[in-house]
Design a protein around this motif. Structure first.
Motif, short mmCIF file in Angstrom:
data_model
loop_
_atom_site.label_atom_id
_atom_site.label_comp_id
_atom_site.label_asym_id
_atom_site.label_seq_id
_atom_site.Cartn_x
_atom_site.Cartn_y
_atom_site.Cartn_z
N LYS A 183 2.39 4.78 0.52
CA LYS A 183 2.14 5.81 1.52
C LYS A 183 2.64 7.14 0.97
O LYS A 183 3.81 7.27 0.62
CB LYS A 183 2.84 5.47 2.84
CG LYS A 183 2.31 4.18 3.48
CD LYS A 183 3.06 3.83 4.75
CE LYS A 183 2.53 2.52 5.35
NZ LYS A 183 3.29 2.13 6.56
N ASN B 83 4.35 -3.10 4.19
CA ASN B 83 3.31 -2.44 4.99
C ASN B 83 3.64 -2.44 6.48
O ASN B 83 3.19 -1.57 7.22
CB ASN B 83 1.96 -3.12 4.75
CG ASN B 83 1.52 -3.04 3.30
OD1 ASN B 83 1.84 -2.09 2.59
ND2 ASN B 83 0.81 -4.06 2.84
N LYS C 233 0.85 -1.19 0.00
CA LYS C 233 0.00 0.00 0.00
C LYS C 233 0.89 1.24 0.00
O LYS C 233 1.54 1.54 1.01
CB LYS C 233 -0.92 0.01 1.22
CG LYS C 233 -1.74 -1.26 1.41
CD LYS C 233 -2.70 -1.49 0.26
CE LYS C 233 -3.56 -2.73 0.51
NZ LYS C 233 -4.45 -3.03 -0.64
#
Length: 381
Positions: free
Chosen positions: A262, A296, A260
């Motif tokens: 950031k 993550n 994911k």
């Protein structure tokens, strides 16, 4: 896919040249020294499938057991490839392309064709176009002086496009042996086990673990036509962060699923810490976005540049971790990068991840352990 239509059926594991080799990692078996490589109890010699105690503990207890390897010895094993007529399959880690490339690979494979398997495609955001990523790998290979016969993107863990992998291997091997090569932890053994599960007897043959260097010697698996697929030991590259992190902390920096991104809107004079492993200083430039692609589970901390050294010294090993033991890491060195406006680029910390930027002109300092490769490349996403 039926075996007759593509990949010739895989049989059980057999050991190379000698009978008493570990089927899991390829090391020579011995029963005398419990602390030495390849140890197995004498009572286990009667088993049909013989594996060393280290492989047994990895498989049954998920125990991480690092082993010191000589990189030159591993490269020496690759010399036999140039003397053979075979298809060479190089498995690269798409999340660490430069760090999982074998330096000077063209010297090791001779005139044999090279098929590149880009592993761990499942780690990328689902929005990324696979054709674009494939073309990116092809350009990277060309820049390194190599022209593969094909590039196939896959995920051994998630069984992504394994039919395509098997079909490509069968197509390009043309009845020859297959050598599977790559750097330590690129996923070679996991991929071979997946092929065994999908197209063979369904039994895991090669020992795998999150720790680099699990395969210690060549492991040969017979194909249905009398030829073999050979899992070569991973080439050790000490310029990756993953080689320096304690085995118990590897999970924090190794992605185990879709990463994911950031996004940080940083102003000049702000710093990001990636655990206690890397420091990223935005030294000069207009306020802009920095997109971070890391596991993550890795903690990212933002602070002011003027306080960065104090925060680092006070909290490294605690708030800023891994590593829990900073003294075990090489000293930190600075890498300075000047980013041009309007061109998306990545700053890559090999074996850890990367930061994407380029909407505005910027000067960035990256502090990393002196043995770890830090480089600038065209954006992969």
């Amino acid at each position: 896919m039926d075996e007759a239509e593509g990949f010739v059926g895989l049989g059980g594991t057999e050991v190379i040249e000698q009978e008493r080799w570990c089927e899991g990692c390829g090391v020579t078996l011995q029963t005398e020294d419990p602390e030495g490589q390849g140890y197995m109890p004498a009572s286990a010699l009667k088993r049909e499938h013989m594996i060393c105690r280290r492989c047994y503990r990895i498989r049954h207890y998920n125990e991480l057991a690092p082993v010191e390897q000589d990189p030159s010895a591993t490269l020496g094993l690759l010399e036999q490839i140039a003397q053979s007529e075979a298809l060479v399959v190089q498995v690269i880690d798409l999340f660490d392309i430069s760090g999982s490339w074998i330096p000077g690979i063209h010297r090791h494979i001779g005139n044999n064709p090279l098929l590149i398997l880009g592993n761990k495609v499942d780690l990328f955001p689902k929005s990324i176009k696979h054709q674009r990523l494939k073309e990116w790998v092809q350009r990277a290979a060309k820049d390194l002086g190599v022209k593969p016969v094909d590039v196939v993107l896959t995920s051994a863990v998630k069984a992504v496009r394994m039919d395509t992998v098997a079909e490509a291997i069968e197509k390009y091997r043309e009845g020859r042996d297959v050598f599977v090569i790559g750097t330590a932890n690129a996923g070679k053994s996991t991929l071979i086990n997946r092929l065994l599960k999908e197209f063979g007897g369904g039994e895991e043959a090669v020992t795998t673990s999150p720790y680099p260097g699990t395969t210690l010697d060549a492991i040969s698996i017979p194909l249905g036509d009398g030829k073999h697929i050979v899992d070569m030991p991973g080439v050790v590259r000490k310029d990756r962060m993953s080689e320096w992190v304690d085995p118990k902390e590897l999970k924090q920096i190794t992605p185990d699923g879709e990463v994911k991104p950031k996004v940080y809107q940083l102003s000049e004079g702000q710093t990001l810490f990636f655990g206690g492993l890397t420091r990223f200083d935005f030294v000069e430039g207009n306020r802009q976005s920095f997109v971070c692609y890391f596991a993550n589970a890795l903690y990212i901390h933002r602070t002011k540049l003027e306080k960065a050294s104090e925060v680092w010294d006070r909290h490294r090993g605690e708030l800023l971790s891994p590593p829990k033991k900073p003294e075990s890491m090489p000293k930190m060195v600075r890498h300075t990068f000047h980013i041009k406006a309007g061109k998306k680029q990545d700053i890559v910390i090999s074996g850890l991840g990367w930061v994407s930027m380029g909407s505005e002109k910027a000067k960035v300092d990256v502090w990393a352990p002196e043995d770890v490769r830090v480089e600038l490349r065209s954006a992969v996403i």
